[in-house]
Design an enzyme around this catalytic site. Structure first.
Site, short mmCIF file in Angstrom:
data_model
loop_
_atom_site.label_atom_id
_atom_site.label_comp_id
_atom_site.label_asym_id
_atom_site.label_seq_id
_atom_site.Cartn_x
_atom_site.Cartn_y
_atom_site.Cartn_z
N ASP A 6 51.78 -57.52 26.60
CA ASP A 6 52.16 -57.51 28.00
C ASP A 6 51.11 -56.78 28.83
OD1 ASP A 6 53.71 -58.01 30.21
OD2 ASP A 6 55.13 -56.39 29.85
N ASN A 59 58.32 -68.60 29.91
CA ASN A 59 57.04 -68.56 30.62
C ASN A 59 56.70 -69.85 31.36
OD1 ASN A 59 55.35 -66.41 28.18
ND2 ASN A 59 56.47 -65.89 30.04
#
Length: 254
Positions: free
Chosen positions: A29, A77
């Site tokens: 991340d 996503n």
């Protein structure tokens, strides 16, 4: 759980080579924020993040890790802007094109779990070629979670078991944890299916629909480092935190 920041990375760590976690899973991340800090497009961060994958793969393999699972693209996503999604779908093509020869030299085998058949054709082709080209390697497994979501995985596993029960192939009364685990996407990892250590970068302290079944007894480590800044020392610091834990799996050690 344990969180650490940059200041704690300045002192070299000494790891116990006999207690290296067999399976490390990482939620990578912070690529977008890393790029924004440098006043660059988000895709610039994803490109740099790919280089971090290469570095961490090499170091994890050198340390003796058996499986390195990287959360590369989630089923959620797809909600991102089209240009970013298109770029992310091209990344595996570029990554495997440049890195597979190194993986072969390092005896690292590529595995990909997720709903691969829903990916663009070029991405599917790159993924399957990388797995085929490294299939004979016997060292660390570099396991990408690509178009993966844990809740979807569990639903798929339940559907598989239900279908077997409906045809009489499976007695519902015999369904246990082992049968559920065998229906999950990590089943091919065998004894290393469940991560010993889960790391999330960028200061966020969420699981984000990642390996929800498999991390029941994983040690969790959160670091403030954005993924492009995550280096060998950061990895070793996370492993050191793991080695300092007392893992009892619900029991009591005498």
């Amino acid at each position: 759980m344990f969180s650490f920041g940059k200041k704690q990375q300045t002192t070299p760590v000494t790891l116990d080579p006999n207690r290296i976690p067999a399976h490390i899973a990482i939620i990578m991340d912070g690529n977008g924020r890393w790029a924004q800090q440098k006043h660059r497009p988000r895709v610039f961060g994803h490109r740099e993040g790919m280089e971090t994958v290469k570095r961490i793969t090499r170091h994890a393999s050198d340390l003796g890790v058996k499986v390195l699972t990287l959360y590369a693209f989630s089923t959620e996503n797809w909600k991102r802007p089209d240009d970013e999604v298109n770029y992310l779908m091209q990344l595996p093509v570029d990554f495997f094109d440049t890195f597979v020869p190194d993986l072969i030299k390092q005896n690292v085998r590529v595995n990909v779990m997720g709903y691969v058949d829903q990916l663009p054709a070029k991405t599917q082709k790159a993924v399957r070629a990388a797995m085929a080209d490294t299939a004979q390697n016997t060292g660390m497994v570099l396991n990408f979670a690509l178009n993966y979501g844990s809740r979807a995985e569990i639903v798929t596993a339940v559907q598989t078991l239900a279908a077997q029960a409906a045809t009489g192939e499976l007695d519902p009364a015999t369904i246990d944890e082992q049968k559920v685990a065998q229906a999950l996407m990590t089943a091919s990892l065998g004894e290393y299916a469940d991560p010993d250590l889960l790391i999330r970068t960028s200061g966020e302290e969420r699981i984000s629909n990642f390996l929800l079944w498999q991390i029941a007894y994983s040690e969790l480590v959160f670091t403030d480092a954005l993924w492009p800044d995550f280096d060998d020392q950061e990895l070793e610091a996370a492993i050191l935190a793991y080695q300092r834990r007392d893992r009892r799996f619900g029991g009591i050690k005498k």
